[in-house]
Design an enzyme around this catalytic site. Structure first.
Site, PDB file in Angstrom:
ATOM      1  N   ARG A   1       1.468 -12.494   5.788  1.00  0.00           N
ATOM      2  CA  ARG A   1       2.994 -12.169   5.842  1.00  0.00           C
ATOM      3  C   ARG A   1       3.259 -11.222   7.227  1.00  0.00           C
ATOM      4  O   ARG A   1       4.237 -11.296   7.513  1.00  0.00           O
ATOM      5  CB  ARG A   1       3.827 -11.410   4.518  1.00  0.00           C
ATOM      6  CG  ARG A   1       4.559 -12.627   3.237  1.00  0.00           C
ATOM      7  CD  ARG A   1       4.713 -11.248   2.942  1.00  0.00           C
ATOM      8  NE  ARG A   1       4.213 -10.127   2.163  1.00  0.00           N
ATOM      9  CZ  ARG A   1       3.372  -9.465   1.376  1.00  0.00           C
ATOM     10  NH1 ARG A   1       3.640 -11.113   0.431  1.00  0.00           N
ATOM     11  NH2 ARG A   1       3.299  -8.357   1.390  1.00  0.00           N
TER      12      ARG A   1
ATOM     13  N   GLU B   1      -6.451   0.955  -3.342  1.00  0.00           N
ATOM     14  CA  GLU B   1      -5.878   1.438  -4.319  1.00  0.00           C
ATOM     15  C   GLU B   1      -6.996   1.229  -5.200  1.00  0.00           C
ATOM     16  O   GLU B   1      -7.278   2.001  -5.965  1.00  0.00           O
ATOM     17  CB  GLU B   1      -4.323   1.139  -4.861  1.00  0.00           C
ATOM     18  CG  GLU B   1      -4.640   2.765  -5.475  1.00  0.00           C
ATOM     19  CD  GLU B   1      -3.195   2.185  -6.336  1.00  0.00           C
ATOM     20  OE1 GLU B   1      -1.965   1.570  -5.979  1.00  0.00           O
ATOM     21  OE2 GLU B   1      -2.068   3.065  -7.020  1.00  0.00           O
TER      22      GLU B   1
HETATM   23  P1  AMP Z   1      -1.412  -1.025   3.153  1.00  0.00           P
HETATM   24  O1  AMP Z   1      -3.268  -1.348   3.686  1.00  0.00           O
HETATM   25  O2  AMP Z   1      -1.145   0.251   2.154  1.00  0.00           O
HETATM   26  O3  AMP Z   1      -0.994  -0.202   4.430  1.00  0.00           O
HETATM   27  O4  AMP Z   1      -0.895  -2.561   3.009  1.00  0.00           O
HETATM   28  C1  AMP Z   1      -0.247  -2.668   3.559  1.00  0.00           C
HETATM   29  C2  AMP Z   1       0.043  -4.380   3.168  1.00  0.00           C
HETATM   30  O5  AMP Z   1       0.037  -4.583   1.842  1.00  0.00           O
HETATM   31  C3  AMP Z   1       0.616  -5.300   3.773  1.00  0.00           C
HETATM   32  O6  AMP Z   1       0.451  -6.383   4.519  1.00  0.00           O
HETATM   33  C4  AMP Z   1       1.882  -5.034   3.228  1.00  0.00           C
HETATM   34  O7  AMP Z   1       2.689  -7.192   2.826  1.00  0.00           O
HETATM   35  C5  AMP Z   1       1.383  -5.096   1.682  1.00  0.00           C
HETATM   36  N1  AMP Z   1       2.314  -4.592   1.223  1.00  0.00           N
HETATM   37  C6  AMP Z   1       2.247  -2.727   0.850  1.00  0.00           C
HETATM   38  N2  AMP Z   1       3.169  -2.240   0.040  1.00  0.00           N
HETATM   39  C7  AMP Z   1       4.171  -2.682  -0.287  1.00  0.00           C
HETATM   40  C8  AMP Z   1       5.602  -2.801  -0.917  1.00  0.00           C
HETATM   41  N3  AMP Z   1       6.259  -1.729  -0.928  1.00  0.00           N
HETATM   42  N4  AMP Z   1       5.727  -4.189  -0.554  1.00  0.00           N
HETATM   43  C9  AMP Z   1       5.593  -5.374  -0.041  1.00  0.00           C
HETATM   44  N5  AMP Z   1       4.732  -5.127   0.252  1.00  0.00           N
HETATM   45  C10 AMP Z   1       3.966  -4.433   0.311  1.00  0.00           C
END
Ligand code: AMP
Length: 174
Positions: A61, A98
């Site tokens: 995305r 996670e």
């Molecule tokens: P993080 O590594 O936890 O910062 O997660 C970031 C990635 O996961 C991004 O590429 C987002 O597209 C996706 N992502 C994480 N949380 C969400 C959420 N609540 N809704 C949609 N996409 C998410």
């Protein structure tokens, strides 16, 4: 058009992709031409006159606005992809999710040490993905790095988990 309207245009899908996750669906914002234009222009305006030479979009995305931002900033576009997707020699960086782990990759010839880089993704959540992307950029000896997300989930503290030397700015916050 204003940020409050943009915020309302992001649809919440509860319990996707698994129970307990409130998925922020950016497609409900991006599909509206006026909203998409406003988002792209607002983010690009924040990075004008910084000499950005490359915009890096994170699969998948981060590709959507990444190309638009690169064009607006007069920069090139470089994809950061999941493991095994890029055809030429790559640098790889694994990071914890996670449950389990994931790996991001970038072409070894995509950047040079004098590039000024803007890394973009749609959402900054825990910061694991963005932290891995920053590590990949550091492999090129680049010091001028900026980080942007369309949406930042403040309660997950992603920004605080990142290298404090890297400026992080997001258009909207939840
Ligand atoms: P993080 O590594 O936890 O910062 O997660 C970031 C990635 O996961 C991004 O590429 C987002 O597209 C996706 N992502 C994480 N949380 C969400 C959420 N609540 N809704 C949609 N996409 C998410």
């Amino acid at each position: 058009m204003d940020l409050a309207f943009v915020k309302l245009s992001v649809r919440n899908i509860h319990d996707y992709p698994k129970p307990g996750i409130n998925f922020k669906d950016v497609s409900s914002a991006y599909r509206d031409s006026e909203i998409f234009h406003f988002i792209s222009t607002s983010i690009a305006d924040n990075y004008l006159n910084l000499g950005i030479t490359k915009v890096l979009g994170i699969e998948s995305r981060g590709f959507i606005l990444g190309g638009s931002l690169a064009d607006r900033l007069g920069a090139g576009f470089v994809p950061i992809r999941k493991s095994g997707k890029l055809p030429a020699a790559v640098f790889s960086q694994s990071f914890d999710l996670e449950y389990g782990s994931d790996t991001l990759e970038i072409h070894q010839d995509a950047l040079s040490s004098d590039d000024v880089v803007l890394i973009h993704d749609d959402i900054l959540a825990t910061g694991g993905t963005m932290g891995a992307a920053i590590s990949l950029v550091r492999r090129f000896g680049i010091s001028n790095i900026y980080v942007n997300a369309f949406i930042e989930l403040d309660f997950l503290g992603g920004k605080e988990s990142l290298d404090p030397a890297v400026p992080v700015w997001s258009l909207i916050h939840f």
